[in-house]
Design a protein around this motif. Structure first.
Motif, PDB file in Angstrom:
ATOM      1  N   LYS A 101      19.278  90.844  65.156  1.00  0.00           N
ATOM      2  CA  LYS A 101      19.649  90.214  63.723  1.00  0.00           C
ATOM      3  C   LYS A 101      20.614  88.908  63.711  1.00  0.00           C
ATOM      4  O   LYS A 101      21.024  88.713  62.739  1.00  0.00           O
ATOM      5  CB  LYS A 101      20.083  91.252  62.879  1.00  0.00           C
ATOM      6  CG  LYS A 101      19.112  92.530  62.676  1.00  0.00           C
ATOM      7  CD  LYS A 101      19.683  93.564  62.015  1.00  0.00           C
ATOM      8  CE  LYS A 101      18.466  94.696  61.646  1.00  0.00           C
ATOM      9  NZ  LYS A 101      19.270  95.738  60.785  1.00  0.00           N
ATOM     10  N   GLY A 102      21.029  88.490  64.949  1.00  0.00           N
ATOM     11  CA  GLY A 102      21.820  87.593  64.744  1.00  0.00           C
ATOM     12  C   GLY A 102      23.308  87.770  64.833  1.00  0.00           C
ATOM     13  O   GLY A 102      24.133  86.964  64.595  1.00  0.00           O
ATOM     14  N   ARG A 103      23.659  89.096  65.012  1.00  0.00           N
ATOM     15  CA  ARG A 103      25.071  89.488  64.915  1.00  0.00           C
ATOM     16  C   ARG A 103      25.477  89.251  66.103  1.00  0.00           C
ATOM     17  O   ARG A 103      25.090  89.503  67.342  1.00  0.00           O
ATOM     18  CB  ARG A 103      25.111  91.020  64.514  1.00  0.00           C
ATOM     19  CG  ARG A 103      24.587  91.380  63.015  1.00  0.00           C
ATOM     20  CD  ARG A 103      24.812  92.553  62.768  1.00  0.00           C
ATOM     21  NE  ARG A 103      23.609  93.435  63.533  1.00  0.00           N
ATOM     22  CZ  ARG A 103      23.068  94.760  63.257  1.00  0.00           C
ATOM     23  NH1 ARG A 103      23.789  95.302  62.382  1.00  0.00           N
ATOM     24  NH2 ARG A 103      22.229  94.971  64.089  1.00  0.00           N
ATOM     25  N   LEU A 104      27.041  88.981  66.282  1.00  0.00           N
ATOM     26  CA  LEU A 104      27.809  88.794  67.462  1.00  0.00           C
ATOM     27  C   LEU A 104      28.035  90.183  68.109  1.00  0.00           C
ATOM     28  O   LEU A 104      28.646  91.154  67.648  1.00  0.00           O
ATOM     29  CB  LEU A 104      29.031  88.214  67.119  1.00  0.00           C
ATOM     30  CG  LEU A 104      30.024  87.840  68.423  1.00  0.00           C
ATOM     31  CD1 LEU A 104      29.227  86.872  69.514  1.00  0.00           C
ATOM     32  CD2 LEU A 104      31.356  87.085  67.846  1.00  0.00           C
ATOM     33  N   LEU A 152      17.823  90.127  73.475  1.00  0.00           N
ATOM     34  CA  LEU A 152      19.202  89.638  72.790  1.00  0.00           C
ATOM     35  C   LEU A 152      19.143  88.148  72.926  1.00  0.00           C
ATOM     36  O   LEU A 152      18.315  87.511  73.972  1.00  0.00           O
ATOM     37  CB  LEU A 152      20.490  90.365  74.239  1.00  0.00           C
ATOM     38  CG  LEU A 152      20.619  91.688  74.089  1.00  0.00           C
ATOM     39  CD1 LEU A 152      21.270  91.932  75.121  1.00  0.00           C
ATOM     40  CD2 LEU A 152      20.869  92.304  72.818  1.00  0.00           C
ATOM     41  N   THR A 153      19.923  87.368  72.377  1.00  0.00           N
ATOM     42  CA  THR A 153      19.884  85.930  72.384  1.00  0.00           C
ATOM     43  C   THR A 153      21.248  85.626  73.145  1.00  0.00           C
ATOM     44  O   THR A 153      22.381  85.951  72.560  1.00  0.00           O
ATOM     45  CB  THR A 153      19.963  85.566  70.893  1.00  0.00           C
ATOM     46  OG1 THR A 153      18.680  85.811  70.226  1.00  0.00           O
ATOM     47  CG2 THR A 153      20.089  83.751  71.045  1.00  0.00           C
TER      48      THR A 153
END
Length: 481
Positions: A101-104, A152-153
């Motif tokens: 979801k783009g969360r760090l 994971l990004t």
């Protein structure tokens, strides 16, 4: 030709836990040897580790799937299965990990920094570990848990003291090559630099790093040009330097308007590292202006003309340099070191990161029961869902043991409180049951054959004794093969 990759998506899969073993000790003159099945081994985890020798995410671009080994199955004789080794994946310094979801999730800075990207599954218990006063010789074992699977990004954000910003062909690469030993690509056309270049600059006995990143154009904060590929590399820089091309022949451009356009893009950029204000507050970062290419007579005249206006409007130090004649480079390097050292002194001392332990409250039931809207119920919780994954549903005794565990946890009491009727559908994890109230947990039950449970005798599936009898019939001469 080597490539630089600073953003990839990896598919991390941790190893599965090994299954437990259901075994009975057999030895001559010892007919009641008891259970001796060993536990399954833990699955290996996927761990990201910062390695100073790695400078790009290129390997993940070609090999995005990262799989850790699984644990081994338990064996008889109380032999536990071997645990799967953790898979350590090397990443560059400055790697940021984001979830789906783009969360760090993690900001990996510093050699040796580690992050558990995917946790390995726990091994299943063997029947020796499941033996108790009421169940002295379990005829079943628990299955191993599945390892965690995550997409994971990974983003690489350059770790540099000084970041050079400017329009394409402003001379940033030439400036880095002139003040350091870096050899970036230099040409007379826009967007020559497609990847960040890092140079080490010496100012007397002191050294600092300078990052030459791709050129910026209006709209970059929204993805125009190289857009975000440029901006993410300045988040960590202590000092930002505007490199202005004073020899440009493009109409409508001048040093002041160039600086204003760059500042507008920096203000509009939304960084990834939103949790650490010391890294993302670009507006408060020290700045300097470099009026470049003064070896051209017209450019020198323009630099002398706009110098005072730049100082008056922005209040930043201004330097006139030429990378060809090397004029003004030495004062620039010492001034940049002073700005970097002052910024470092103003920052609070770094506190070592400590692991966060969140114990589960004592009165935490560990599950919730909700109606599915169709006369059924859904049970959610880490423990019930884990127990479902560990149960071998081909073994009646294992199913009975699951029922005992759920009853002790209070699932049946909660279902009765919510008005569940015998035969209604109850879903836990990936399994849906026709619920039937069981004998209360802890009550001694009549002994039955291994792998059976008297509470499940109403099932249409043949029990263990029937399967053994059928096997003996097939082995008789003339029987079915």
């Amino acid at each position: 030709m080597p490539r630089f990759v600073d953003r990839v998506v990896i598919h991390a899969k941790a190893g599965n836990g090994g299954n437990g073993c259901a075994s009975v000790h057999r030895e001559k003159f010892k007919p009641l040897g008891g259970p001796d099945g060993g536990n399954g081994g833990r699955g290996g985890s996927v761990v990201l580790v910062v390695d100073p020798q790695v400078h790009t995410l290129l390997d993940f671009h070609f090999h995005p799937h990262v799989d850790a080994p699984s644990g081994k199955q338990g064996m008889g004789g109380n032999r536990d299965g071997a645990a799967g080794a953790d898979l350590e994946v090397k990443v560059p310094d400055g790697t940021v990990v984001l979830d789906e979801k783009g969360r760090l999730l993690a900001d990996l800075v510093g050699a040796g920094t580690r992050f558990d990207a995917a946790a390995g599954g726990r091994g299943g218990l063997g029947n020796a570990a499941l033996a108790s006063r009421a169940r002295k010789a379990p005829g079943f074992a628990l299955l191993g848990e599945k390892g965690q699977v995550r997409d994971l990004t990974l983003e690489l954000k350059t770790v540099a003291d000084v970041g050079l910003v400017g329009f394409p062909s402003a001379g940033k690469s030439s400036l880095v090559s002139a003040i350091s030993a870096a050899k970036p690509k230099i040409a007379d056309y826009p967007f020559t630099t497609l990847t960040p270049n890092l140079g080490v600059v010496s100012a007397g006995e002191n050294t600092f790093t300078v990052a030459d990143v791709p050129g910026l154009i209006p709209g970059a904060s929204k993805g125009r040009g190289l857009g975000l590929e440029f901006l993410r590399h300045i988040e960590r820089c202590a000092v930002l330097v505007h490199v202005v091309d004073c020899a440009t022949l493009e109409p409508g451009r001048d040093p002041v308007s160039d600086i204003e356009a760059l500042e507008a893009e920096l203000a509009a950029y939304t960084p990834t590292l939103q949790g650490d204000t010391t890294l993302v507050d670009l507006a408060s970062r020290p700045r300097a202006v470099v009026l470049n290419k003064i070896d051209v007579p017209e450019a020198r005249e323009l630099a002398d003309f706009v110098r005072e206006e730049v100082v008056r409007r922005f209040g930043w130090p201004v330097f006139e340099v030429s990378t060809v004649s090397r004029e003004g480079l030495r004062p620039l390097t010492f001034a940049l070191w002073d700005m970097v050292s002052e910024y470092r002194k103003a920052q609070p001392a770094a506190v070592p990161r400590r692991p966060v332990i969140r114990p589960i409250p004592v009165n935490e039931s560990g599950f919730t029961v909700e109606s599915d809207g169709e006369d059924g119920f859904v049970v959610r919780g880490a423990r019930p869902e884990r127990w479902i994954a560990q149960t071998d549903f081909t073994n009646d005794e294992a199913v009975g043991y699951l029922g005992d565990r759920l009853a002790r946890l209070g699932v049946e009491d909660e279902l009765l409180r919510l008005g569940a009727k015998p035969g209604c559908a109850v879903t836990i994890g990936d399994m849906t049951f026709d619920w039937e109230p069981q004998t209360p947990a802890g009550v001694d039950l009549p002994l039955s054959g291994r792998g059976t449970d008297v509470r499940l005798e109403q099932t249409d599936r043949p029990g263990a004794s029937e399967r053994k009898a059928a096997r003996r019939e097939r082995r008789k001469p003339g029987g079915d093969s």
